[in-house]
Design a protein around this motif. Sequence first.
Motif, PDB file in Angstrom:
ATOM      1  N   GLY A 153       0.802  -1.203   0.000  1.00 43.37           N
ATOM      2  CA  GLY A 153       0.000   0.000   0.000  1.00 43.37           C
ATOM      3  C   GLY A 153       0.842   1.263   0.000  1.00 43.37           C
ATOM      4  N   ALA A 154       2.136   1.148   0.276  1.00 42.36           N
ATOM      5  CA  ALA A 154       2.993   2.323   0.270  1.00 42.36           C
ATOM      6  C   ALA A 154       3.324   2.687  -1.170  1.00 42.36           C
ATOM      7  CB  ALA A 154       4.267   2.042   1.047  1.00 42.36           C
ATOM      8  N   GLU A 155       3.551   3.935  -1.392  1.00 38.17           N
ATOM      9  CA  GLU A 155       3.930   4.387  -2.730  1.00 38.17           C
ATOM     10  C   GLU A 155       5.330   3.867  -3.035  1.00 38.17           C
ATOM     11  OE1 GLU A 155       2.219   6.179  -5.033  1.00 38.17           O
ATOM     12  OE2 GLU A 155       0.475   5.960  -3.752  1.00 38.17           O
ATOM     13  N   ARG A 156       5.474   3.265  -4.167  1.00 37.03           N
ATOM     14  CA  ARG A 156       6.787   2.783  -4.581  1.00 37.03           C
ATOM     15  C   ARG A 156       7.189   3.533  -5.840  1.00 37.03           C
ATOM     16  NH1 ARG A 156       6.549  -3.616  -4.772  1.00 37.03           N
ATOM     17  NH2 ARG A 156       4.715  -3.201  -6.016  1.00 37.03           N
ATOM     18  N   SER A 157       8.479   3.684  -6.005  1.00 39.42           N
ATOM     19  CA  SER A 157       8.961   4.399  -7.183  1.00 39.42           C
ATOM     20  C   SER A 157       8.865   3.506  -8.406  1.00 39.42           C
ATOM     21  CB  SER A 157      10.414   4.840  -6.969  1.00 39.42           C
ATOM     22  OG  SER A 157      11.262   3.699  -6.972  1.00 39.42           O
ATOM     23  N   ILE A 158       8.984   4.131  -9.568  1.00 37.43           N
ATOM     24  CA  ILE A 158       8.934   3.363 -10.826  1.00 37.43           C
ATOM     25  C   ILE A 158      10.070   2.355 -10.868  1.00 37.43           C
ATOM     26  CG2 ILE A 158       9.165   3.553 -13.328  1.00 37.43           C
ATOM     27  CD1 ILE A 158       7.647   6.177 -13.155  1.00 37.43           C
ATOM     28  N   GLY A 159      11.217   2.755 -10.361  1.00 36.73           N
ATOM     29  CA  GLY A 159      12.361   1.838 -10.319  1.00 36.73           C
ATOM     30  C   GLY A 159      12.080   0.614  -9.475  1.00 36.73           C
ATOM     31  N   GLN A 160      11.439   0.846  -8.308  1.00 33.63           N
ATOM     32  CA  GLN A 160      11.101  -0.284  -7.448  1.00 33.63           C
ATOM     33  C   GLN A 160      10.057  -1.180  -8.113  1.00 33.63           C
ATOM     34  OE1 GLN A 160       9.857   1.992  -4.066  1.00 33.63           O
ATOM     35  NE2 GLN A 160      11.727   1.524  -2.897  1.00 33.63           N
ATOM     36  N   LEU A 161       9.073  -0.581  -8.750  1.00 37.24           N
ATOM     37  CA  LEU A 161       8.054  -1.367  -9.449  1.00 37.24           C
ATOM     38  C   LEU A 161       8.668  -2.173 -10.576  1.00 37.24           C
ATOM     39  CD1 LEU A 161       5.152   1.234  -9.600  1.00 37.24           C
ATOM     40  CD2 LEU A 161       5.252  -0.838  -8.211  1.00 37.24           C
ATOM     41  N   PHE A 162       9.558  -1.552 -11.335  1.00 37.22           N
ATOM     42  CA  PHE A 162      10.215  -2.248 -12.446  1.00 37.22           C
ATOM     43  C   PHE A 162      11.091  -3.384 -11.926  1.00 37.22           C
ATOM     44  CE2 PHE A 162      13.536  -2.814 -15.666  1.00 37.22           C
ATOM     45  CZ  PHE A 162      12.734  -3.067 -16.765  1.00 37.22           C
ATOM     46  N   ALA A 163      11.835  -3.122 -10.839  1.00 39.81           N
ATOM     47  CA  ALA A 163      12.676  -4.177 -10.257  1.00 39.81           C
ATOM     48  C   ALA A 163      11.817  -5.331  -9.760  1.00 39.81           C
ATOM     49  CB  ALA A 163      13.511  -3.600  -9.117  1.00 39.81           C
ATOM     50  N   SER A 164      10.685  -4.992  -9.128  1.00 38.73           N
ATOM     51  CA  SER A 164       9.783  -6.028  -8.635  1.00 38.73           C
ATOM     52  C   SER A 164       9.209  -6.843  -9.796  1.00 38.73           C
ATOM     53  CB  SER A 164       8.660  -5.384  -7.836  1.00 38.73           C
ATOM     54  OG  SER A 164       7.731  -6.358  -7.432  1.00 38.73           O
ATOM     55  N   ALA A 165       8.780  -6.159 -10.857  1.00 36.04           N
ATOM     56  CA  ALA A 165       8.231  -6.865 -12.021  1.00 36.04           C
ATOM     57  C   ALA A 165       9.287  -7.738 -12.675  1.00 36.04           C
ATOM     58  CB  ALA A 165       7.673  -5.857 -13.028  1.00 36.04           C
ATOM     59  N   THR A 166      10.512  -7.236 -12.782  1.00 32.94           N
ATOM     60  CA  THR A 166      11.596  -8.016 -13.378  1.00 32.94           C
ATOM     61  C   THR A 166      11.890  -9.259 -12.550  1.00 32.94           C
ATOM     62  OG1 THR A 166      12.546  -5.976 -14.239  1.00 32.94           O
ATOM     63  CG2 THR A 166      13.986  -7.895 -14.173  1.00 32.94           C
ATOM     64  N   THR A 167      11.924  -9.099 -11.232  1.00 35.39           N
ATOM     65  CA  THR A 167      12.176 -10.237 -10.347  1.00 35.39           C
ATOM     66  C   THR A 167      11.079 -11.287 -10.483  1.00 35.39           C
ATOM     67  OG1 THR A 167      13.283  -8.779  -8.779  1.00 35.39           O
ATOM     68  CG2 THR A 167      12.548 -10.899  -7.945  1.00 35.39           C
ATOM     69  N   GLU A 168       9.824 -10.825 -10.507  1.00 36.15           N
ATOM     70  CA  GLU A 168       8.712 -11.762 -10.621  1.00 36.15           C
ATOM     71  C   GLU A 168       8.691 -12.453 -11.980  1.00 36.15           C
ATOM     72  OE1 GLU A 168       5.124  -9.749  -9.492  1.00 36.15           O
ATOM     73  OE2 GLU A 168       5.945  -9.208  -7.544  1.00 36.15           O
ATOM     74  N   MET A 169       9.016 -11.733 -13.043  1.00 35.91           N
ATOM     75  CA  MET A 169       9.083 -12.353 -14.380  1.00 35.91           C
ATOM     76  C   MET A 169      10.199 -13.385 -14.430  1.00 35.91           C
ATOM     77  SD  MET A 169       6.765 -11.603 -16.481  1.00 35.91           S
ATOM     78  CE  MET A 169       7.548 -12.215 -17.952  1.00 35.91           C
ATOM     79  N   SER A 170      11.327 -13.070 -13.832  1.00 40.27           N
ATOM     80  CA  SER A 170      12.437 -14.017 -13.792  1.00 40.27           C
ATOM     81  C   SER A 170      12.038 -15.280 -13.041  1.00 40.27           C
ATOM     82  CB  SER A 170      13.647 -13.366 -13.121  1.00 40.27           C
ATOM     83  OG  SER A 170      14.700 -14.286 -12.997  1.00 40.27           O
ATOM     84  N   ALA A 171      11.364 -15.104 -11.905  1.00 41.38           N
ATOM     85  CA  ALA A 171      10.909 -16.268 -11.133  1.00 41.38           C
ATOM     86  C   ALA A 171       9.895 -17.082 -11.936  1.00 41.38           C
ATOM     87  CB  ALA A 171      10.293 -15.808  -9.812  1.00 41.38           C
ATOM     88  N   LEU A 172       9.013 -16.396 -12.660  1.00 42.96           N
ATOM     89  CA  LEU A 172       8.016 -17.090 -13.479  1.00 42.96           C
ATOM     90  C   LEU A 172       8.689 -17.912 -14.575  1.00 42.96           C
ATOM     91  CD1 LEU A 172       5.043 -17.566 -14.237  1.00 42.96           C
ATOM     92  CD2 LEU A 172       5.198 -15.526 -15.671  1.00 42.96           C
ATOM     93  N   VAL A 173       9.673 -17.328 -15.239  1.00 40.60           N
ATOM     94  CA  VAL A 173      10.383 -18.049 -16.304  1.00 40.60           C
ATOM     95  C   VAL A 173      11.113 -19.254 -15.723  1.00 40.60           C
ATOM     96  CG1 VAL A 173      12.298 -17.879 -17.940  1.00 40.60           C
ATOM     97  CG2 VAL A 173      10.571 -16.077 -17.852  1.00 40.60           C
ATOM     98  N   HIS A 174      11.757 -19.084 -14.568  1.00 37.44           N
ATOM     99  CA  HIS A 174      12.453 -20.216 -13.936  1.00 37.44           C
ATOM    100  C   HIS A 174      11.475 -21.311 -13.543  1.00 37.44           C
ATOM    101  CE1 HIS A 174      16.525 -18.674 -13.824  1.00 37.44           C
ATOM    102  NE2 HIS A 174      16.064 -17.484 -13.431  1.00 37.44           N
ATOM    103  N   ASP A 175      10.311 -20.925 -13.034  1.00 38.05           N
ATOM    104  CA  ASP A 175       9.305 -21.921 -12.675  1.00 38.05           C
ATOM    105  C   ASP A 175       8.773 -22.649 -13.902  1.00 38.05           C
ATOM    106  OD1 ASP A 175       9.594 -21.252 -10.027  1.00 38.05           O
ATOM    107  OD2 ASP A 175       7.789 -19.999  -9.941  1.00 38.05           O
ATOM    108  N   GLU A 176       8.578 -21.936 -15.005  1.00 35.04           N
ATOM    109  CA  GLU A 176       8.104 -22.568 -16.249  1.00 35.04           C
ATOM    110  C   GLU A 176       9.146 -23.559 -16.760  1.00 35.04           C
ATOM    111  OE1 GLU A 176       5.222 -22.277 -17.773  1.00 35.04           O
ATOM    112  OE2 GLU A 176       4.321 -20.541 -16.808  1.00 35.04           O
ATOM    113  N   ILE A 177      10.414 -23.208 -16.677  1.00 38.54           N
ATOM    114  CA  ILE A 177      11.487 -24.112 -17.123  1.00 38.54           C
ATOM    115  C   ILE A 177      11.534 -25.344 -16.229  1.00 38.54           C
ATOM    116  CG2 ILE A 177      13.992 -24.354 -17.318  1.00 38.54           C
ATOM    117  CD1 ILE A 177      14.015 -21.407 -18.274  1.00 38.54           C
ATOM    118  N   ALA A 178      11.391 -25.148 -14.931  1.00 39.91           N
ATOM    119  CA  ALA A 178      11.381 -26.294 -14.010  1.00 39.91           C
ATOM    120  C   ALA A 178      10.202 -27.212 -14.296  1.00 39.91           C
ATOM    121  CB  ALA A 178      11.339 -25.801 -12.566  1.00 39.91           C
ATOM    122  N   LEU A 179       9.044 -26.625 -14.610  1.00 40.17           N
ATOM    123  CA  LEU A 179       7.869 -27.430 -14.951  1.00 40.17           C
ATOM    124  C   LEU A 179       8.114 -28.228 -16.227  1.00 40.17           C
ATOM    125  CD1 LEU A 179       4.920 -28.223 -14.481  1.00 40.17           C
ATOM    126  CD2 LEU A 179       4.260 -26.179 -15.770  1.00 40.17           C
ATOM    127  N   ALA A 180       8.716 -27.595 -17.224  1.00 39.73           N
ATOM    128  CA  ALA A 180       9.017 -28.303 -18.475  1.00 39.73           C
ATOM    129  C   ALA A 180       9.971 -29.464 -18.228  1.00 39.73           C
ATOM    130  CB  ALA A 180       9.607 -27.330 -19.495  1.00 39.73           C
TER     131      ALA A 180
END
Length: 167
Positions: free
Chosen positions: A10-37
Amino acid sequence: MSAPDGSPVGAERSIGQLFASATTEMSALVHDEIALAKAQLKQDVKRGATSGGAFTAAGAVLVFSLPMLNFALAYGIRTWSDWNLAICFLLSFAANVLVAVALALIGTVFAKKAKKGKGPQKVAASMKETAGVLQKAKPHPRPELPETPALEDRAPAAIEAVARSSS
């Protein structure tokens, strides 16, 4: 409770923090998809190996057991029935063929299961779906910030304080 980057929810986050968070989550998603494959591919390979093992066992049973089983079964039938010895040998051979056919059917069932395995295709479709969703994602509209007063409207004391602190 906090967001993945450690900031409170709920706290305001900067664009940099949002981008870093999105990048981290996308990386985790890709790693999980590879593990599933990998896991699904491993399961398909295991089924294929089971199929190959069943076919090998069927061949080994047919080749190595025929002479011994034929003689034992033929003489056993002859002892119990007093039939001609040739008919007894044919019956023992037929019994061995039935065992080999049963093992071959088991191998066929596992081969079909391994062939039907769509593990990597499922993962690829899931990754395409995720990419499609992300491409269609639109940023949320930002609330308009109140306009800051013009420099002339500010108090002269505040302007002097800023000027003194920057020098």
